[in-house]
Each structure stands twice: as structure tokens, then as C-alpha cells.
Design an enzyme around this catalytic site. Structure first.
Site, PDB file in Angstrom:
ATOM      1  N   CYS A 115       4.009 -16.404   6.300  1.00  0.00           N
ATOM      2  CA  CYS A 115       5.399 -15.964   6.503  1.00  0.00           C
ATOM      3  C   CYS A 115       6.187 -15.874   5.201  1.00  0.00           C
ATOM      4  O   CYS A 115       7.268 -15.292   5.164  1.00  0.00           O
ATOM      5  CB  CYS A 115       6.114 -16.887   7.481  1.00  0.00           C
ATOM      6  SG  CYS A 115       5.225 -17.088   9.018  1.00  0.00           S
ATOM      7  N   HIS A 255      13.825 -16.565   6.970  1.00  0.00           N
ATOM      8  CA  HIS A 255      12.673 -16.321   7.843  1.00  0.00           C
ATOM      9  C   HIS A 255      13.085 -16.689   9.270  1.00  0.00           C
ATOM     10  O   HIS A 255      13.737 -17.700   9.501  1.00  0.00           O
ATOM     11  CB  HIS A 255      11.494 -17.173   7.376  1.00  0.00           C
ATOM     12  CG  HIS A 255      10.315 -17.082   8.289  1.00  0.00           C
ATOM     13  ND1 HIS A 255       9.862 -15.884   8.777  1.00  0.00           N
ATOM     14  CD2 HIS A 255       9.508 -18.036   8.813  1.00  0.00           C
ATOM     15  CE1 HIS A 255       8.816 -16.111   9.558  1.00  0.00           C
ATOM     16  NE2 HIS A 255       8.594 -17.401   9.609  1.00  0.00           N
ATOM     17  N   ASN A 285       9.249 -14.656  15.906  1.00  0.00           N
ATOM     18  CA  ASN A 285       8.747 -14.831  14.548  1.00  0.00           C
ATOM     19  C   ASN A 285       7.725 -13.733  14.255  1.00  0.00           C
ATOM     20  O   ASN A 285       6.702 -13.647  14.913  1.00  0.00           O
ATOM     21  CB  ASN A 285       8.104 -16.221  14.456  1.00  0.00           C
ATOM     22  CG  ASN A 285       7.557 -16.538  13.074  1.00  0.00           C
ATOM     23  OD1 ASN A 285       7.374 -15.650  12.248  1.00  0.00           O
ATOM     24  ND2 ASN A 285       7.274 -17.802  12.838  1.00  0.00           N
TER      25      ASN A 285
HETATM   26  C1  LIG Z   1       7.133 -25.221  18.472  1.00  0.00           C
HETATM   27  C2  LIG Z   1       8.523 -25.791  18.650  1.00  0.00           C
HETATM   28  C3  LIG Z   1       9.454 -24.734  19.186  1.00  0.00           C
HETATM   29  C4  LIG Z   1       8.451 -26.926  19.660  1.00  0.00           C
HETATM   30  O1  LIG Z   1       9.738 -27.489  19.806  1.00  0.00           O
HETATM   31  P1  LIG Z   1       9.936 -29.060  19.764  1.00  0.00           P
HETATM   32  O2  LIG Z   1      11.353 -29.306  20.020  1.00  0.00           O
HETATM   33  O3  LIG Z   1       9.345 -29.548  18.464  1.00  0.00           O
HETATM   34  O4  LIG Z   1       9.096 -29.500  20.985  1.00  0.00           O
HETATM   35  P2  LIG Z   1       7.885 -30.534  21.026  1.00  0.00           P
HETATM   36  O5  LIG Z   1       6.670 -29.932  20.388  1.00  0.00           O
HETATM   37  O6  LIG Z   1       8.389 -31.840  20.507  1.00  0.00           O
HETATM   38  O7  LIG Z   1       7.663 -30.589  22.575  1.00  0.00           O
HETATM   39  C5  LIG Z   1       8.621 -31.156  23.453  1.00  0.00           C
HETATM   40  C6  LIG Z   1       8.071 -31.056  24.852  1.00  0.00           C
HETATM   41  O8  LIG Z   1       8.118 -29.696  25.304  1.00  0.00           O
HETATM   42  C7  LIG Z   1       6.836 -29.298  25.746  1.00  0.00           C
HETATM   43  N1  LIG Z   1       6.635 -27.888  25.437  1.00  0.00           N
HETATM   44  C8  LIG Z   1       6.042 -27.340  24.367  1.00  0.00           C
HETATM   45  N2  LIG Z   1       6.061 -26.014  24.452  1.00  0.00           N
HETATM   46  C9  LIG Z   1       6.691 -25.710  25.590  1.00  0.00           C
HETATM   47  C10 LIG Z   1       7.028 -24.502  26.215  1.00  0.00           C
HETATM   48  N3  LIG Z   1       6.719 -23.304  25.692  1.00  0.00           N
HETATM   49  N4  LIG Z   1       7.693 -24.559  27.384  1.00  0.00           N
HETATM   50  C11 LIG Z   1       8.011 -25.725  27.954  1.00  0.00           C
HETATM   51  N5  LIG Z   1       7.719 -26.903  27.402  1.00  0.00           N
HETATM   52  C12 LIG Z   1       7.071 -26.895  26.233  1.00  0.00           C
HETATM   53  C13 LIG Z   1       5.869 -30.166  24.977  1.00  0.00           C
HETATM   54  O9  LIG Z   1       4.635 -30.261  25.668  1.00  0.00           O
HETATM   55  C14 LIG Z   1       6.607 -31.471  24.952  1.00  0.00           C
HETATM   56  O10 LIG Z   1       6.436 -32.146  26.180  1.00  0.00           O
HETATM   57  P3  LIG Z   1       6.191 -33.732  26.206  1.00  0.00           P
HETATM   58  O11 LIG Z   1       7.427 -34.325  25.593  1.00  0.00           O
HETATM   59  O12 LIG Z   1       6.020 -33.975  27.643  1.00  0.00           O
HETATM   60  O13 LIG Z   1       4.972 -33.921  25.373  1.00  0.00           O
HETATM   61  C15 LIG Z   1       9.071 -26.344  17.312  1.00  0.00           C
HETATM   62  O14 LIG Z   1       8.355 -27.504  16.953  1.00  0.00           O
HETATM   63  C16 LIG Z   1       8.982 -25.355  16.196  1.00  0.00           C
HETATM   64  O15 LIG Z   1       9.649 -24.341  16.189  1.00  0.00           O
HETATM   65  N6  LIG Z   1       8.166 -25.663  15.170  1.00  0.00           N
HETATM   66  C17 LIG Z   1       7.994 -24.778  14.044  1.00  0.00           C
HETATM   67  C18 LIG Z   1       7.018 -23.722  14.431  1.00  0.00           C
HETATM   68  C19 LIG Z   1       7.041 -22.567  13.482  1.00  0.00           C
HETATM   69  O16 LIG Z   1       8.059 -22.175  12.973  1.00  0.00           O
HETATM   70  N7  LIG Z   1       5.859 -21.977  13.243  1.00  0.00           N
HETATM   71  C20 LIG Z   1       5.713 -20.850  12.425  1.00  0.00           C
HETATM   72  C21 LIG Z   1       5.987 -21.189  11.016  1.00  0.00           C
HETATM   73  S1  LIG Z   1       6.082 -19.774  10.026  1.00  0.00           S
END
Ligand SMILES: CC(C)(COP(=O)(O)OP(=O)(O)OC[C@H]1O[C@@H](n2cnc3c(N)ncnc32)[C@H](O)[C@@H]1OP(=O)(O)O)[C@@H](O)C(=O)NCCC(=O)NCCS
Length: 328
Positions: A115, A255, A285
Site C-alpha cells: 500500500c 492511505h 482499501n
Molecule cells: C481488521 C480490523 C477492521 C478489525 O477491527 P478490530 O476493531 O481490530 O477488531 P478485532 O480484530 O479486534 O475483532 C473484534 C471482534 O470482531 C470480530 N470480527 C472480525 N471481523 C469481523 C467482521 N467482518 N464482522 C463481524 N465481526 C468481526 C472478531 O472476530 C472479534 O470477535 P471476538 O472479540 O469475539 O474475538 C482492524 O483491525 C483493522 O482495520 N486493521 C488494519 C487492517 C489494515 O489496514 N490492513 C491493510 C493494511 S494496508
């Protein structure tokens, strides 16, 4: 940066027609619109048609960028395509694009920095023009992330989309153009965001495909923490090496990964949300295409004026990051 002033002469963008909404994803994985919107800010993404590949998206954005720069393809000296979803291993997507554009005099290569690829591409193009080696360089960020996204994985399938953005770099009047670049990498975090299958370490086999190793694997929480840390610091470092202050920023082009990551960068830079170009609600993204797509839309919407101070900042797999200060 001294000597020749290098800046952006024209911008272009392209997104495929098909929309994949949060409601569509509700039918595919265990998720819901409310979760996706509150945790990411994303409402829909674009998905390339079956017959479209990355070079096709890149081509559409590039034609627009050339037109807006007022130059023809045969005036290009170099084409850089930043992508993690090339049409194929080789020839490079940049070579495929060179042929489609008829840019006969241009050298061409792909750049792999996930990215952050577009900012890495700008830094390369800027340097090559500043030394006098080249006059016009086309820098494209283009992705078909839908082709490497596992639509059975709710952690990643909600995030990614397809699209392209392009810019033409060339000489600009003194005082304008790129003022600084800050690029960084931390290979120790490589396993947080990657695709293992299909390379020389794990060539494609029936087993690797059935294990779904040709799709994106991501540790979302750790990528999130890294992103929050690096977005603000990279922007600050680029500002200070250019001799500018946070208060000088007219528009932040971040980004487009997650609205909460953008908000934390805004907080660190003491900026209100209206100082950032945000379009992730509509595109998700788009990796290397995110920043040029956001920039092209900002220009289209009349949000960028002559003399404005823009900060472009991104992060991604590698891990990598990059920021640049640009006077429009
Ligand atoms: C992926 C992302 C959105 C997840 O959000 P988060 O707030 O960190 O959520 P978590 O991973 O802590 O998950 C929280 C809960 O939601 C659940 N969950 C994850 N994805 C889910 C979805 N699509 N729908 C519903 N629930 C979801 C998880 O299983 C977790 O449940 P649990 O507490 O029972 O284990 C976030 O971490 C993120 O944006 N990370 C950066 C990713 C990124 O930018 N990648 C590309 C980089 S260029």
C-alpha cells in the site's frame, strides 16, 4: 530538495462499475453492515469485471492523467506501476501498460511496496526527473485486490477493493512540487500482512491452493497498531524535513485503509476531518491505488488549489510506509 522542481502535471483515476456492498458481504460471511461501518468506515468497494486485469484499470487512469497533464504517451520517459496484483509474474504490468498506451519511448517497471507503493513510486520518479535523467514519468497505483481476497474470511474480505489512480510527474515552477519524501520499511513485521502461496518459497500446488495460501493473510490488530503509530510519525518527519509545520497542511491525502486509522493520524497532526480526503466509504482499501485515487478525486472535487500544501501518507505490507510533502 534543490535544483529542478518536480511536481504533478496531471491526475487520473478509474474504478470498475460493479459495487460490492456491506449488504452483499452479509450474504457471504458472518458479518453485518453496522460492524463494518463502525470498525472500518467502509460501505462498499468496486470489483473488476472478469475480463479486466490490473493493467486494464491502470490504462484507464493513465489515459486520464496524460490528458490532464496535456502530454501524449510518446512524451513519457518512464512508467512505474505500483501494484501487488500484477496481471502476471512477468512481463511487468508496467510493460503491458506501455504497450496499451503506445508509450514507445518509455522504460517501464513494476514496484512492490504494497500500500506504500505509490509513494515509493513518486519518490523514484521525482529523483529521476530531478537529476535530469527523465522529463516525464507516469506513476500508477493499480490493483485488483478482489483476485487475492478470500471471500470466506470475514477479517479481510470486508476491507479490499479494485481500482487505479495515475499521475504524470514533470517540471513545475520553482517553489512548487515535492518538498520531501520519507520512506521506511520494517521487514520484521512481514508476516503481519502477506500472501505466501505462488512464490519461490511456496510454489502453487494443489495443496497450496486448497490451503488457500494464494489469498491475503493478515493480523488485523497488529497492522492497526503499526498503522496508527507510523501514519502520524511519517507525516511529521516529512513535514520537518521539508521545513513545514502541521499547521501548514491544507489537505491530507492518507492511505484509505480504515477511518479510525485516518482519525488517529488527524489527531496527531492537530487537523480536523475536513482537512483529509476520505473516500474509503465508497472504495475500501485499494492498496497502492488508494492514494492516487484519493488525490485524483480531491482534484476533481476542486479541493486542491495552486500553492496548497498537501501531505500524502501511507503504510502497508512489508511492512512499509511513506510520506511526502507536495506544494500544488
Ligand atoms: C481488521 C480490523 C477492521 C478489525 O477491527 P478490530 O476493531 O481490530 O477488531 P478485532 O480484530 O479486534 O475483532 C473484534 C471482534 O470482531 C470480530 N470480527 C472480525 N471481523 C469481523 C467482521 N467482518 N464482522 C463481524 N465481526 C468481526 C472478531 O472476530 C472479534 O470477535 P471476538 O472479540 O469475539 O474475538 C482492524 O483491525 C483493522 O482495520 N486493521 C488494519 C487492517 C489494515 O489496514 N490492513 C491493510 C493494511 S494496508
Amino acid at each position: 530538495m534543490n535544483g529542478i522542481s518536480v511536481g504533478i502535471l496531471g491526475t487520473g483515476k478509474y474504478v470498475p462499475e460493479r459495487r460490492l456492498t456491506n449488504q452483499d458481504l452479509e450474504q457471504m460471511v458472518d458479518t453485518n453492515d453496522e460492524w463494518i461501518v463502525t470498525r472500518t468506515g467502509i460501505r462498499e468497494r468496486r470489483i473488476a469485471a472478469p475480463e479486466q486485469a490490473t493493467s486494464d484499470l491502470a490504462y484507464e487512469a493513465s489515459v486520464q492523467a496524460l490528458k490532464s497533464a496535456g502530454i501524449t504517451a510518446d512524451e513519457l520517459d518512464l512508467i512505474i506501476v505500483a501494484t501487488i496484483t500484477p496481471d502476471m509474474f512477468f512481463p511487468s504490468t508496467a510493460c503491458l501498460l506501455q504497450e496499451k498506451l503506445g508509450a514507445k519511448k518509455a522504460a517501464a517497471f513494476d514496484l512492490s511496496a504494497a500500500c506504500s507503493g505509490f509513494i515509493y513510486g513518486l519518490a523514484n520518479a521525482n529523483a529521476l526527473i530531478a537529476t535530469g535523467m527523465y522529463r516525464h514519468v507516469l506513476v500508477v497505483g493499480a490493483e485488483c485486490l478482489s483476485r487475492i481476497t478470500d471471500y470466506t474470511d470475514r477479517n479481510t474480505s470486508i476491507l479490499f477493493g479494485d481500482g487505479a489512480g495515475a499521475v504524470v510527474l514533470g517540471h513545475v515552477p520553482e517553489g512548487r512540487g515535492f518538498k520531501s519524501f520519507k520512506l521506511g520499511a520494517d521487514g520484521a513485521g512481514g508476516d503481519l500482512l502477506r500472501i505466501c502461496g505462488g512464490g519461490s518459497r511456496l510454489p502453487s500446488t494443489e495443496q497450496s491452493v486448497s490451503d488457500r495460501r494464494h489469498f491475503i493473510e493478515m493480523n488485523g490488530r497488529d497492522v492497526f497498531k503499526f498503522a496508527v503509530r507510523v501514519m502520524g510519525s511519517a507525516a511529521e518527519e516529512a513535514l520537518s524535513s521539508a521545513g513545514y509545520e502541521k499547521a501548514d497542511i491544507d489537505l491530507l491525502i492518507p492511505h484509505q485503509a480504515n477511518i479510525r486509522i485516518i482519525q488517529s493520524a488527524l489527531e496527531r497532526l492537530n487537523l480536523s476531518e475536513d482537512k483529509a480526503m476520505i473516500n474509503l466509504d465508497r472504495y475500501g482499501n485499494v492498496s497502492a491505488a488508494s492514494i492516487p485515487l484519493a488525490l485524483a478525486e480531491a482534484v476533481e472535487q476542486g479541493r486542491v488549489n495552486e500553492g496548497d500544501c498537501l501531505v500524502l501518507v501511507g503504510f502497508g505490507g512489508g511492512l512499509t510506509w511513506g510520506a511526502s510533502v507536495l506544494i500544488w
